[in-house]
Design a protein around this motif. Sequence first.
Motif, mmCIF file in Angstrom:
data_model
loop_
_atom_site.group_PDB
_atom_site.id
_atom_site.type_symbol
_atom_site.label_atom_id
_atom_site.label_comp_id
_atom_site.label_asym_id
_atom_site.label_seq_id
_atom_site.Cartn_x
_atom_site.Cartn_y
_atom_site.Cartn_z
ATOM 1 N N TYR A 1 -2.281 10.754 -1.176
ATOM 2 C CA TYR A 1 -2.003 10.401 -2.531
ATOM 3 C C TYR A 1 -3.223 10.135 -3.328
ATOM 4 O O TYR A 1 -4.089 9.168 -2.886
ATOM 5 N N VAL A 2 -3.624 11.077 -4.356
ATOM 6 C CA VAL A 2 -5.082 10.940 -5.051
ATOM 7 C C VAL A 2 -4.897 10.364 -6.347
ATOM 8 O O VAL A 2 -4.066 10.784 -7.125
ATOM 9 N N SER A 3 -5.381 9.148 -6.435
ATOM 10 C CA SER A 3 -5.167 8.283 -7.816
ATOM 11 C C SER A 3 -6.556 8.265 -8.534
ATOM 12 O O SER A 3 -7.777 7.729 -7.761
ATOM 13 N N SER A 4 -6.572 8.552 -9.660
ATOM 14 C CA SER A 4 -7.834 8.517 -10.481
ATOM 15 C C SER A 4 -7.352 8.443 -11.987
ATOM 16 O O SER A 4 -6.067 8.620 -12.498
ATOM 17 N N ALA A 5 -8.330 7.954 -12.832
ATOM 18 C CA ALA A 5 -8.027 8.054 -14.315
ATOM 19 C C ALA A 5 -7.317 9.267 -14.783
ATOM 20 O O ALA A 5 -7.836 10.598 -14.627
ATOM 21 N N ALA B 1 5.639 10.334 -9.928
ATOM 22 C CA ALA B 1 4.498 10.297 -9.186
ATOM 23 C C ALA B 1 4.729 9.247 -7.995
ATOM 24 O O ALA B 1 4.476 9.390 -6.903
ATOM 25 N N LEU B 2 5.568 8.157 -8.494
ATOM 26 C CA LEU B 2 5.872 7.121 -7.329
ATOM 27 C C LEU B 2 6.699 7.907 -6.165
ATOM 28 O O LEU B 2 6.691 7.278 -5.036
ATOM 29 N N SER B 3 7.655 8.778 -6.617
ATOM 30 C CA SER B 3 8.518 9.473 -5.649
ATOM 31 C C SER B 3 7.570 10.279 -4.525
ATOM 32 O O SER B 3 7.810 10.234 -3.479
ATOM 33 N N LEU B 4 6.527 10.832 -5.160
ATOM 34 C CA LEU B 4 5.727 11.657 -4.231
ATOM 35 C C LEU B 4 4.880 10.698 -3.518
ATOM 36 O O LEU B 4 4.684 10.791 -2.401
ATOM 37 N N LEU B 5 4.457 9.322 -3.848
ATOM 38 C CA LEU B 5 3.560 8.250 -3.138
ATOM 39 C C LEU B 5 4.302 7.935 -1.895
ATOM 40 O O LEU B 5 3.604 7.788 -1.053
ATOM 41 N N GLU B 6 5.690 7.881 -2.005
ATOM 42 C CA GLU B 6 6.648 7.471 -1.286
ATOM 43 C C GLU B 6 6.401 8.400 0.212
ATOM 44 O O GLU B 6 6.584 7.983 1.354
ATOM 45 N N LEU B 7 6.097 9.582 -0.041
ATOM 46 C CA LEU B 7 5.986 10.846 0.990
ATOM 47 C C LEU B 7 4.647 10.796 1.739
ATOM 48 O O LEU B 7 4.477 11.412 2.502
ATOM 49 N N CYS B 8 3.588 10.094 1.141
ATOM 50 C CA CYS B 8 2.269 9.940 1.482
ATOM 51 C C CYS B 8 2.061 9.259 2.579
ATOM 52 O O CYS B 8 2.735 8.274 2.980
ATOM 53 N N ASP B 9 1.011 9.496 3.243
ATOM 54 C CA ASP B 9 0.262 8.685 4.530
ATOM 55 C C ASP B 9 -0.693 7.723 4.103
ATOM 56 O O ASP B 9 -0.612 6.533 4.455
ATOM 57 N N GLU B 10 -1.315 8.054 2.876
ATOM 58 C CA GLU B 10 -2.412 6.810 2.610
ATOM 59 C C GLU B 10 -2.350 7.299 0.996
ATOM 60 O O GLU B 10 -2.156 8.379 0.465
ATOM 61 N N TYR B 11 -2.890 6.218 0.468
ATOM 62 C CA TYR B 11 -3.254 6.165 -1.103
ATOM 63 C C TYR B 11 -4.576 6.019 -1.208
ATOM 64 O O TYR B 11 -5.242 5.242 -0.673
ATOM 65 N N TRP B 12 -5.241 7.117 -1.881
ATOM 66 C CA TRP B 12 -6.811 6.896 -2.011
ATOM 67 C C TRP B 12 -7.212 6.908 -3.538
ATOM 68 O O TRP B 12 -6.534 7.509 -4.444
ATOM 69 N N SER C 1 2.144 1.119 -3.838
ATOM 70 C CA SER C 1 1.468 1.774 -2.334
ATOM 71 C C SER C 1 1.732 0.342 -1.503
ATOM 72 O O SER C 1 1.905 0.537 -0.299
ATOM 73 N N LEU C 2 1.078 -0.784 -1.945
ATOM 74 C CA LEU C 2 1.126 -2.084 -1.085
ATOM 75 C C LEU C 2 2.686 -2.159 -0.741
ATOM 76 O O LEU C 2 2.897 -2.678 0.225
ATOM 77 N N ALA C 3 3.456 -2.316 -1.824
ATOM 78 C CA ALA C 3 5.068 -2.609 -1.717
ATOM 79 C C ALA C 3 5.500 -1.750 -0.745
ATOM 80 O O ALA C 3 6.452 -2.181 0.003
ATOM 81 N N MET C 4 5.137 -0.282 -0.657
ATOM 82 C CA MET C 4 5.812 0.756 0.435
ATOM 83 C C MET C 4 5.052 0.748 1.615
ATOM 84 O O MET C 4 5.409 1.339 2.557
ATOM 85 N N GLY C 5 4.059 -0.335 2.029
ATOM 86 C CA GLY C 5 3.365 -0.336 3.119
ATOM 87 C C GLY C 5 2.274 0.828 3.410
ATOM 88 O O GLY C 5 2.092 0.972 4.555
ATOM 89 N N ILE C 6 2.085 1.463 2.409
ATOM 90 C CA ILE C 6 1.009 2.611 2.585
ATOM 91 C C ILE C 6 -0.246 2.257 2.493
ATOM 92 O O ILE C 6 -0.893 1.624 1.651
ATOM 93 N N PRO C 7 -1.293 2.585 3.627
ATOM 94 C CA PRO C 7 -2.468 2.199 3.574
ATOM 95 C C PRO C 7 -3.305 2.705 2.452
ATOM 96 O O PRO C 7 -3.089 4.068 1.997
ATOM 97 N N ASN C 8 -4.293 1.908 1.876
ATOM 98 C CA ASN C 8 -5.154 2.243 0.757
ATOM 99 C C ASN C 8 -6.572 2.472 1.197
ATOM 100 O O ASN C 8 -6.918 1.701 1.968
ATOM 101 N N VAL C 9 -7.343 3.359 0.416
ATOM 102 C CA VAL C 9 -8.634 3.493 0.580
ATOM 103 C C VAL C 9 -9.236 3.779 -0.664
ATOM 104 O O VAL C 9 -9.108 4.673 -1.367
#
Length: 170
Positions: A27-31, A81-92, A108-116
Amino acid sequence: MADKTYSWFEPDLEHLINTATGRRLIYVSSAYSGDTKRNTHLAKAYARFVHDCGYVPIVPHLLFPQFLDEETEREAGIEAALSLLELCDEYWAFGNLTEGMVTEFKASLAMGIPNVPFTVTHLTEDGTEYLGITPSRKCDQERFTALTCERKARRALRQANAAFKGGEAK
């Protein structure tokens, strides 16, 4: 078993499926808000960076603004977007966190998805903008060195910087 031959309209689906299976979704997060043209261009560069590291980039803010209005349908876009986040392995996360990115980060923290987190630098030389991406944490820097995606990522950054120099997103 006889060898199968495929015509131009009949791709080797087994090969395509085997190639795609097991690739991690990032999951790619940016402004996005503010200078949406520039931020869209940067999001494309981040997506290319993720792809060149061998992963599948999921970039909601490149998809949903195509049919949702940022001003009036922002909440619907964040929910999708959060529905897609749930499917992802990591949040960057690329760059400083904006209000929308904070929402995604907390989810991502609530879903237990590792973040980078990634530090993004923009340097201007003679009116030309350059983009640099570096993992923010030491453990992530070691991981990316170990994955040897640095060379591929540098190529993606060169392409992004060339696009900046040309003044047009490619």
